[in-house]
Motif scaffolding. Structure first.
Motif, mmCIF file in Angstrom:
data_model
loop_
_atom_site.group_PDB
_atom_site.id
_atom_site.type_symbol
_atom_site.label_atom_id
_atom_site.label_comp_id
_atom_site.label_asym_id
_atom_site.label_seq_id
_atom_site.Cartn_x
_atom_site.Cartn_y
_atom_site.Cartn_z
ATOM 1 N N LYS A 164 -11.416 4.962 -4.561
ATOM 2 C CA LYS A 164 -12.225 3.755 -4.730
ATOM 3 C C LYS A 164 -12.758 3.664 -6.156
ATOM 4 O O LYS A 164 -12.915 4.684 -6.848
ATOM 5 C CB LYS A 164 -13.377 3.743 -3.725
ATOM 6 C CG LYS A 164 -14.455 4.774 -3.993
ATOM 7 C CD LYS A 164 -15.543 4.772 -2.930
ATOM 8 C CE LYS A 164 -16.405 3.535 -2.985
ATOM 9 N NZ LYS A 164 -17.557 3.618 -2.062
ATOM 10 N N ASP B 145 -10.089 5.986 -0.146
ATOM 11 C CA ASP B 145 -10.670 4.646 -0.214
ATOM 12 C C ASP B 145 -12.179 4.685 -0.016
ATOM 13 O O ASP B 145 -12.905 3.837 -0.537
ATOM 14 C CB ASP B 145 -10.022 3.749 0.837
ATOM 15 C CG ASP B 145 -10.308 2.275 0.601
ATOM 16 O OD1 ASP B 145 -10.104 1.806 -0.532
ATOM 17 O OD2 ASP B 145 -10.752 1.597 1.543
ATOM 18 N N ARG C 78 0.831 -1.210 0.000
ATOM 19 C CA ARG C 78 0.000 0.000 0.000
ATOM 20 C C ARG C 78 0.859 1.250 0.000
ATOM 21 O O ARG C 78 0.472 2.289 -0.555
ATOM 22 C CB ARG C 78 -0.932 0.015 1.209
ATOM 23 C CG ARG C 78 -2.022 -1.039 1.192
ATOM 24 C CD ARG C 78 -2.795 -1.009 2.479
ATOM 25 N NE ARG C 78 -1.928 -1.293 3.631
ATOM 26 C CZ ARG C 78 -2.303 -1.168 4.903
ATOM 27 N NH1 ARG C 78 -3.520 -0.737 5.183
ATOM 28 N NH2 ARG C 78 -1.461 -1.455 5.876
ATOM 29 N N ARG D 65 -5.499 8.723 2.826
ATOM 30 C CA ARG D 65 -5.638 7.433 2.159
ATOM 31 C C ARG D 65 -6.991 6.798 2.480
ATOM 32 O O ARG D 65 -7.654 6.225 1.603
ATOM 33 C CB ARG D 65 -4.494 6.503 2.580
ATOM 34 C CG ARG D 65 -3.134 6.894 1.992
ATOM 35 C CD ARG D 65 -1.995 6.124 2.656
ATOM 36 N NE ARG D 65 -0.704 6.493 2.104
ATOM 37 C CZ ARG D 65 -0.050 5.824 1.151
ATOM 38 N NH1 ARG D 65 -0.596 4.719 0.655
ATOM 39 N NH2 ARG D 65 1.105 6.240 0.701
ATOM 40 N N GLU D 66 -7.405 6.884 3.733
ATOM 41 C CA GLU D 66 -8.693 6.317 4.132
ATOM 42 C C GLU D 66 -9.855 7.034 3.443
ATOM 43 O O GLU D 66 -10.822 6.392 3.007
ATOM 44 C CB GLU D 66 -8.840 6.406 5.651
ATOM 45 C CG GLU D 66 -7.899 5.480 6.413
ATOM 46 C CD GLU D 66 -7.882 5.768 7.895
ATOM 47 O OE1 GLU D 66 -8.657 6.648 8.347
ATOM 48 O OE2 GLU D 66 -7.087 5.126 8.617
#
Length: 315
Positions: free
Chosen positions: A225, A177, A71, A173-174
């Motif tokens: 995403k 996503d 990642r 990053r979260e």
């Protein structure tokens, strides 16, 4: 703005430099609003000291180098873009050290004496959570103590909160996503950006009235995403509104690699082999499998309307 200077070091510099520098030190992946506070502090101090402002950062990402976690092979902001963004904040130089085993195993003193002092360091600025040396054992306080020994000023920047949580690259990053581009933009202080070369695809979109530019990314970016997005595309400095799909095209293929396709509104020029820049603005919907191309075509019309409404003055 002059083109930023990027210095990449695979080992400590051999020749000491005479130019005095104020260094902002850190990973700076994303150069988010907390990173920007560190950088601006360094720039302000450089003006007071009449020194040059510079970033000292690392490649590859330390978490990838230490753990092999794939990642972190993907970056929010690759090196050259990191230097470009830093330059807009007043940084003259970006120094990149190779984060290999010898670099990882340094003591705090070795880092200061072998890298920072030969590069002309006069003052250092780091975030409160900066860690360095073997197993990340050294803290900003260690840097402060060593700085006193060598006559280096050290500033430690306290956390910058967003909704009560310290801003971090992991947070961005979260949010990517999750497809929350509003949060990402707020945390970065600018839209999330992808860059790549337009390559030839199967031209299926053209047959249903929605020609797309198929994007081969120039770097190993963190991708949002899978789904459809409103984006702005920059073509040789000209801004265009577009719809971007990140996905596996389930209506056309049962399975396949993830592709990035960009349909630029009111635009049908040949972009093959050209570099384009994409600012990701808004998540529209998830990827869907339609009954056929006619149903897909209807949905693409709706997606284009969302993009037009997002910024009506931009074609």
């Amino acid at each position: 703005m002059n083109k930023p200077l990027l210095i990449q070091l695979s080992e400590p510099p051999v020749v000491a430099q005479t130019e005095e520098r104020v260094f902002a030190i850190g990973k700076f992946d994303g150069i988010h609003i907390a990173h920007q506070t560190v950088i601006r502090r360094a720039v302000d101090i450089s003006i007071l000291l009449q020194a040059s402002a510079a970033i000292f950062t690392f490649d590859p990402h330390p978490r990838y180098a230490l753990t092999g976690d794939e990642r972190f092979a993907q970056l929010l902001t690759p090196l050259h873009e990191r230097a470009e963004v830093a330059a807009t904040l007043g940084m003259v130089t970006t120094v990149v050290a190779t984060f290999d085993r010898p670099f990882q195993g340094q003591t705090a003193r070795e880092f200061v004496c072998q890298y920072l002092l030969p590069l002309g360091a006069r003052h250092l600025v780091v975030g409160y959570d900066f860690r360095f040396g073997k197993n990340g054992r050294y803290t900003p306080e260690d840097l402060l103590n060593i700085g006193k020994e060598f006559g280096l000023g050290v500033d430690i920047v306290q956390p910058i909160d967003f909704d009560g949580i310290p801003v971090s690259s992991s947070m961005i990053r979260e949010e990517l996503d999750a497809g929350d581009l509003a949060q990402v933009t707020a945390l970065l202080g600018r839209p999330y950006r992808l860059r790549g070369i337009v390559v030839k695809g199967d031209q299926r979109g053209r047959t249903i009235g929605f020609p797309t530019a198929n994007l081969a990314l120039s770097e190993n970016y963190v991708l949002p995403k899978l789904g459809v997005y409103v984006v702005d595309v920059w073509i040789t400095g000209v801004q265009k509104r577009a719809v971007m799909n990140i996905g596996k095209r389930p209506t056309v293929y049962d399975a396949g690699a993830v592709t990035i396709e960009v349909h630029i509104l009111a635009f049908d020029d040949d972009l093959y082999d050209q570099q384009i820049v994409v600012d990701v603005l808004h998540y529209v919907r998830g990827e869907q499998k339609f009954a056929g191309l006619q149903e897909l075509q209807g949905q693409l019309r709706e997606d284009a309307q969302v993009a037009r409404a997002w910024h009506p003055t931009l074609s």
